[in-house]
Motif scaffolding. Structure first.
Motif, PDB file in Angstrom:
ATOM      1  N   ARG A  76      47.125 -12.502 103.630  1.00 14.11           N
ATOM      2  CA  ARG A  76      45.868 -12.467 104.369  1.00 14.11           C
ATOM      3  C   ARG A  76      45.281 -11.055 104.438  1.00 14.11           C
ATOM      4  N   THR A  77      46.141 -10.073 104.660  1.00 22.28           N
ATOM      5  CA  THR A  77      45.649  -8.688 104.724  1.00 22.28           C
ATOM      6  C   THR A  77      45.032  -8.285 103.400  1.00 22.28           C
ATOM      7  N   LEU A  78      45.714  -8.611 102.310  1.00 25.22           N
ATOM      8  CA  LEU A  78      45.200  -8.279 100.982  1.00 25.22           C
ATOM      9  C   LEU A  78      43.913  -9.046 100.689  1.00 25.22           C
ATOM     10  N   GLN A  79      43.828 -10.288 101.103  1.00 27.16           N
ATOM     11  CA  GLN A  79      42.603 -11.060 100.909  1.00 27.16           C
ATOM     12  C   GLN A  79      41.411 -10.401 101.600  1.00 27.16           C
ATOM     13  N   ASN A  80      41.627  -9.924 102.822  1.00 27.38           N
ATOM     14  CA  ASN A  80      40.545  -9.256 103.562  1.00 27.38           C
ATOM     15  C   ASN A  80      40.110  -7.965 102.866  1.00 27.38           C
ATOM     16  N   LEU A  85      38.193   2.275  96.468  1.00 32.19           N
ATOM     17  CA  LEU A  85      37.985   0.961  95.872  1.00 32.19           C
ATOM     18  C   LEU A  85      37.191   0.052  96.807  1.00 32.19           C
ATOM     19  N   LEU A  86      37.352   0.282  98.110  1.00 33.60           N
ATOM     20  CA  LEU A  86      36.628  -0.512  99.099  1.00 33.60           C
ATOM     21  C   LEU A  86      35.206   0.006  99.313  1.00 33.60           C
ATOM     22  N   GLY A  87      34.846   1.076  98.605  1.00 40.92           N
ATOM     23  CA  GLY A  87      33.494   1.615  98.690  1.00 40.92           C
ATOM     24  C   GLY A  87      33.216   2.387  99.958  1.00 40.92           C
ATOM     25  N   ARG A  88      34.218   3.081 100.476  1.00 37.19           N
ATOM     26  CA  ARG A  88      34.024   3.840 101.721  1.00 37.19           C
ATOM     27  C   ARG A  88      34.837   5.120 101.670  1.00 37.19           C
ATOM     28  N   SER A  89      34.546   6.038 102.585  1.00 33.92           N
ATOM     29  CA  SER A  89      35.236   7.327 102.636  1.00 33.92           C
ATOM     30  C   SER A  89      36.645   7.153 103.201  1.00 33.92           C
ATOM     31  N   PRO A  90      37.528   8.148 103.003  1.00 35.38           N
ATOM     32  CA  PRO A  90      38.910   8.032 103.474  1.00 35.38           C
ATOM     33  C   PRO A  90      39.027   7.782 104.971  1.00 35.38           C
ATOM     34  N   ARG A  91      39.913   6.865 105.326  1.00 40.27           N
ATOM     35  CA  ARG A  91      40.220   6.546 106.722  1.00 40.27           C
ATOM     36  C   ARG A  91      41.543   5.794 106.751  1.00 40.27           C
TER      37      ARG A  91
END
Length: 515
Positions: free
Chosen positions: A95-99, A300-306
């Motif tokens: 589920r985590t990977l799917q999200n 890969l998620l299209g966002r800055s490091p967090r």
């Protein structure tokens, strides 16, 4: 060679002859259009014969395949459905990977660019379809006034006398004055199939852009999954390293007590302490790798490091082993990169058709109608100011025939190159799948051996601790047992991670992930 005709119709003239001529011309054009033919060869998928095997090779073992023709199958048993036909949410159950994948499919920059390229391809395809229709342009308002002098070659023309009477001025008189408004149409008749080939090429490029979007998506899902598994692996390895550090600290305390009691030497303390520091050093090394991998996943998620919250236990992740690999020819329809290569071959075939059609005569017809007057007050009189023009032309290349022939021969060679590229891409894809199958098979063997080894090393570590506390083993044996147990545990985690990634990589290599 160029042939043309011009017909001018005025409402106050005898128009029967002109109308008959126009009808005859249009009839001739219609007949030419009906009997027109499409030069060039229609695309057929090449047969590569024995060069493309019917089964995947995985190091001497024949992998289970479908018993039906992959290109004509209508019904497939759910128990033997190829992995490539499984939607990614059914194949990846974490589920985590799917999200995370859902977020990547929405925000990933490369995927968004691929979708924009697909929109461009759709626009170009629409334009290729529009080429079949006449072009229509309007000149809502046009004004023209020409000034000449006495030495003008056509001084005293009928047009000049109409504007100035029998004695036009000798300097800068109005030779021509007109107000006009018109509609113009032009139509290229697709006699030899040039426009149809252009449409086919545009369609192939549009389909290629769709396959590219699929390729980016499958690669993205595979990379997100691999990065996620690496994160979970590093998290598990950090826990192992911390547990090993605590064990090394406990061993050092025991050796210190033995030294205080005069039962061991300072050398034992130094070596045990060195082992403890070695175990401690491993923790920041793994933590550094974790942060780097976390930043990669964020990109890969299209966002800055967090920080990415991952609560998954590595031991709870299971392998996917329910589906078969299918047969090699399925890669043409399932793997986007192979499909892209075939669409490139289709484009090359269409380009050869265009180059061939350009060697033959082209037929164009044009028409215009509107109002034209030298007096503004009479401009809107359709009887006195109306006009209509019809013209047609056939263009036959003569002196540039050698250039057109060269272009055609080059296009044929490019088509052959595209066919070789298609064959190479298909063979590469089959080899990719075979490599993934062999990798999974051998990793399963390694994993079984690693599981057996960890049982041995854990038992050895337990025995070494008991013997050390009882005075039957020295500190070196304990240190050796701890190192061996740590290595075997990290190795087991690493092999399991490789096996998880190999599962996803096999899914990608078979063309899964875009459904």
């Amino acid at each position: 060679m160029k042939t043309s005709f011009l017909s001018t119709i005025n409402s106050n003239n005898k128009s029967k002859l002109s109308a008959g001529f126009v009808k005859a011309a249009l009839g001739a054009f219609a007949m030419i259009f009906v009997v027109s033919c499409k030069v060039g060869e229609e695309y057929t998928r090449p047969d590569f014969g024995d060069d493309v095997s019917s089964e995947f090779y995985a190091g001497g073992k024949k992998e289970e395949t479908l018993a039906v023709d992959s290109l004509n199958s209508n019904e497939v048993n759910n128990d033997t459905i190829p992995m490539s036909e499984i939607p990614w949410k059914d194949y990846i159950t974490d589920r985590t990977l799917q999200n995370l994948i859902d977020t990547a499919l929405v925000n990933n920059i490369d995927l968004q660019k691929a979708m924009k390229n697909m929109e461009i391809g759709m626009e170009e395809l629409a334009q290729s379809k529009a080429n079949f229709f006449p072009s229509l342009n309007a000149r809502p308002a046009e004004y023209r006034r020409d000034y000449y002098s006495e030495n003008f070659n056509n001084y005293g023309s009928n047009r000049a006398r109409r504007n100035h009477g029998e004695n036009p001025p000798e300097s800068f008189y109005t030779e021509r004055l007109e107000y006009a408004s018109a509609l113009q149409a032009n139509w290229e008749i697709d006699v030899w199939g040039k426009l149809r080939w252009q449409k086919e090429a545009a369609r192939a490029q549009f389909m290629k852009s769709k396959e590219f979007k699929k390729a980016v998506q499958t690669s993205l899902i595979s990379e997100v999954a691999a990065t996620y598994f690496n994160l979970v692996m590093l998290k598990s390895q950090i826990e192992v390293a911390q547990k090993n550090y605590a064990l090394s600290d406990s061993t050092l305390n025991i050796v210190q007590l033995q030294y205080d009691a005069g039962e061991s030497t300072s050398l034992a303390i130094q070596q045990t302490k060195s082992q403890k520091l070695k175990a401690k050093t491993l923790i920041p090394q793994l933590e550094r790798q974790y942060v780097i991998m976390e930043n990669k996943l964020n990109r890969l998620l299209g966002r800055s490091p967090r920080e990415i919250q991952i609560d998954t236990d590595f031991e709870d992740i299971e392998f996917q082993e329910r589906y078969t690999s299918g047969v090699p020819l399925e890669l043409i329809k399932n793997r986007p990169d192979v499909a892209m290569s075939e669409y490139e071959l289709i484009t090359a075939n269409a380009d050869a058709g265009v180059a061939n059609a350009l060697r033959y005569p082209s037929l164009n017809i044009g028409a215009s109608a509107g109002l034209n007057s030298f007096k503004l007050e009479e401009f809107f009189d359709p009887v006195g100011s109306g006009f209509a023009l019809l013209n047609g032309a056939i263009f036959q290349p003569i002196f540039n025939n050698r250039k057109l022939k060269t272009n055609y021969n080059v296009a044929l060679s490019q088509k052959e190159i595209a066919q070789l590229d298609f064959k190479d891409d298909l063979i590469t894809a089959i080899a990719d799948v075979s490599n993934s199958l062999a990798k999974m098979e051998k990793l399963k063997e390694e994993f079984a051996i690693a599981q057996e080894r960890i049982e041995v090393t854990q038992k050895g570590l337990k025995d070494a601790g008991m013997l050390f506390k009882g005075g039957y083993a020295n500190y070196l044996e304990v240190i050796s047992a701890q190192s061996d147990a740590l290595e075997s545990e990290l190795n087991l985690i690493n092999i399991k991670n490789q096996l998880l990634i190999a599962n996803v990589e096999l899914y990608r290599s078979l063309g899964g992930g875009w459904q």
